[in-house]
Enzyme design. Structure first.
Site, PDB file in Angstrom:
ATOM      1  N   ASP A  81      -8.433  -3.618  -1.137  1.00  0.00           N
ATOM      2  CA  ASP A  81      -9.609  -2.837  -1.527  1.00  0.00           C
ATOM      3  C   ASP A  81      -9.221  -1.543  -2.232  1.00  0.00           C
ATOM      4  O   ASP A  81      -9.954  -1.045  -3.093  1.00  0.00           O
ATOM      5  CB  ASP A  81     -10.446  -2.515  -0.289  1.00  0.00           C
ATOM      6  N   TYR A 134       0.817  -1.213   0.000  1.00  0.00           N
ATOM      7  CA  TYR A 134       0.000   0.000   0.000  1.00  0.00           C
ATOM      8  C   TYR A 134       0.855   1.269   0.000  1.00  0.00           C
ATOM      9  O   TYR A 134       0.626   2.202  -0.773  1.00  0.00           O
ATOM     10  CB  TYR A 134      -0.937   0.017   1.206  1.00  0.00           C
ATOM     11  N   LYS A 164     -11.454  -9.185   5.509  1.00  0.00           N
ATOM     12  CA  LYS A 164     -12.036  -7.876   5.786  1.00  0.00           C
ATOM     13  C   LYS A 164     -12.741  -7.378   4.524  1.00  0.00           C
ATOM     14  O   LYS A 164     -12.114  -7.126   3.498  1.00  0.00           O
ATOM     15  CB  LYS A 164     -10.950  -6.895   6.211  1.00  0.00           C
TER      16      LYS A 164
END
Length: 592
Positions: A372, A337, A444
């Site tokens: 995500d 990320y 998640k």
């Protein structure tokens, strides 16, 4: 990782790589079918999009009828792609790894300008002897030479220019190494004690029932996903009552979003903070205050409320240590990320990530990864296979660092354009694929953000479908979606309506996952097979070119991040032959 706004042991060596191991590829889409979209249902006599060698029905399992051989190959390829990066991380250190080591040894506080003493001490060591030997030997050798027993006091003297650092040899080296090891071991014992506290509190107050692949180890009887809700006012003293109210309204996990841009600070702010930008600064004192408040609420509610923050950015290892010391329960910690979305140097990120995950493993902390986020920049259908690839890589890096399956909260999201025909069926296919690939991971599940338009009624409906998909596919952690996404930071009343949406779906469809079985050879199965096959093909290419090259080419989230660029590269050093870090030795010995 990107803020979702709310109420304010290593795998076995991979086999020799051959195309034959994957069998025949999926049928190519027919004319007019865009790449990434589902191929039409096969005509009579055609194969149903399966890949890999033909196996007996008994050798296949799960609702998606995935080919076990192809799944195993995907994991083997992820290990092949990840192993060189792990070796690279082993050969390097960073200023944040060394600062985290000093924090374990008890260095605390900051100078009058707010610069942490760990930063001042590491900077002084680097100025005299460089970073490649680590800081433990020169620091504890200087402590012996100057008769100092407190490393924080030594940091203050070094900042004043009254201490010079050298690399000890012989008997002096052995003495410095032993003293450093004792100090760091004491810090790790404090983390061990905080982990035991969590386990005792869970036994005392109880744990919300959780789905299979869940977070308890061993898991409680399955019932529903855990409800994850965000607070982010910027003021820790405002966050606390909001977090307590959210827990009383049904949240099981409270995430405190960090102030915008903190991931790019190469230091950890000190003390309780009352101002932030779209979030609250992550500090040790803020961690302590929120944990204590949620412990009070846990006692009142009779269930343990978990606390989440961020171990990402330039201070990732330090955040991991502080989280362990203050008994946080989950930390957002993705392998890529910071590289992709904060332009942090890839080598810096992978070195810091490995150390941080070793600390998380020791502390019993659950990581949340950030796949995500890819779907907020790339198309959620076209790029679905990149999410699967990232999940497999995150799993490999997590296992290598010592995390157990129950600690690996892999992320994915409900981000397909709702105007696309069959969008909900595609979401089910992607979500169920993740569930079946990672049956023991606390997945998640993230709500829609990219296609929230400001129409709150449409947004609330989309969130309801998101909640339903989470129940139907057995997700473990469900982040509460806000109907006011894309408008403004939500009001408390928005949060209450969103929680009503979640609780209605979880109650009305509590065990719908038992009845949801996709049709054999149908749309959902074929789409899942296609995504897995595309993931394997991408992993094969990554193995060919190398993961760092693939990241530099924009493979994930469409951002191109070369290995020789990005923020924080100046804080990376190759380890010298005489490098010593007692934290790494102790963490790896514990993992063994």
């Amino acid at each position: 990782m990107t803020a979702r706004r709310s109420a304010s042991a290593a795998p076995a060596p991979a086999p020799a790589r051959t195309r034959a191991a994957t069998g025949s590829p999926s049928p190519a889409p027919r004319a007019g079918t865009p790449r990434g979209a589902l191929s039409p249902k096969p005509r009579a006599g055609e194969r149903s999009g399966r890949t890999g060698p033909e196996l007996s029905a008994g050798a296949r399992r799960g609702k998606l009828d995935l080919d076990p051989a192809l799944v195993a190959r995907a994991r083997a390829l992820a290990a092949q792609a990840g192993a060189p990066v792990v070796e690279l991380a082993r050969r390097h250190t960073t200023v944040s790894v060394e600062r985290a080591t000093l924090r374990l040894a008890g260095v605390t506080g900051a100078d009058p300008d707010g610069t942490p003493w760990v930063n001042r001490l590491v900077d002084a060591v680097v100025a005299d002897v460089g970073l490649g030997y680590g800081v433990a030997l020169p620091v504890w050798h200087a402590m012996a030479e100057h008769g100092v027993t407190d490393p924080t006091l030594l940091a203050q003297k070094a900042a004043a220019g009254s201490v010079r650092f050298t690399i000890p040899t012989g008997r002096a080296r052995r003495a410095a190494a032993a003293a450093a090891r004792r100090a760091v071991a004491a810090g790790l014992r404090r983390i061990d004690q905080r982990r035991r506290e969590r386990e005792q509190l869970v036994r005392r107050y109880g744990d919300p029932p959780q789905r299979p692949g869940g977070i308890s180890s061993p898991p409680d009887p399955p019932n529903r996903p855990w409800i994850y809700l965000i607070v982010a006012t910027g003021d820790i003293y405002e966050d606390i009552p909001q977090a307590q109210a959210a827990a009383k309204a049904g949240a099981d996990i409270i995430a405190v979003i960090r102030s915008t841009g903190q991931s790019l600070l190469d230091y950890v702010p000190e003390g309780a903070t009352r101002e932030g930008y779209a979030g609250t600064y992550a500090t040790q004192e803020n961690f302590r205050l929120m944990r204590a408040a949620l412990d009070e609420t846990s006692r009142e509610l009779g269930r343990y409320i978990r606390l989440t923050n961020y171990a990402s950015g330039l201070c990732m290892p330090e955040m991991a240590v502080l989280a362990g010391l203050e008994r946080l329960d989950m930390m957002l910690n993705d392998s890529m990320y910071g590289i992709l979305f904060r332009d942090i140097n890839p080598i810096r990120t992978f070195v810091d990530q490995r150390f941080a995950r070793q600390v998380h493993a020791r502390a019993g902390i659950i990581i949340n990864t950030g796949e995500d986020n890819y779907l907020t920049t790339a198309d959620a259908v076209e790029a679905a296979h990149t999410v699967t690839v990232s999940q497999l890589l995150n799993e490999y890096f997590a296992h290598e660092a010592g995390l157990a399956d129950w600690q690996i909260g892999l992320g994915h999201a409900f981000e397909i354009n709702p105007d696309l025909p069959e969008s909900f069926r595609l979401e089910l296919a992607h979500a169920l694929l993740a569930r079946e690939l990672f049956p023991d991971a606390p997945l998640k599940w993230m709500p829609p953000t990219k296609h929230m338009t400001g129409d709150i009624f449409r947004g609330n409906l989309l969130d309801g479908f998101f909640n339903l998909a989470g129940v139907m596919t057995g997700q473990s952690i469900l982040l509460v979606g806000m109907m006011t996404e894309a408008i403004a930071t939500p009001w408390l009343s928005d949060r209450d309506i969103a929680l009503q949406n979640v609780k209605y779906v979880l109650n009305a469809a509590a065990n719908l996952h038992e009845d949801f079985v996709p049709a054999p050879g149908g749309f959902i199965q074929r789409r899942a097979h296609q995504v897995l096959a595309e993931a394997v093909a991408l992993l094969e290419r990554i193995v060919d070119v190398g993961l760092l090259t693939a990241i530099g080419e924009g493979t994930f989230g469409i951002m191109r991040r070369p290995a020789d660029g990005g923020r924080g590269l100046e804080g990376v050093a190759a380890k010298e032959a005489d490098y010593y870090n007692p934290a790494i030795d102790l963490l790896e010995a514990h993992d063994e």
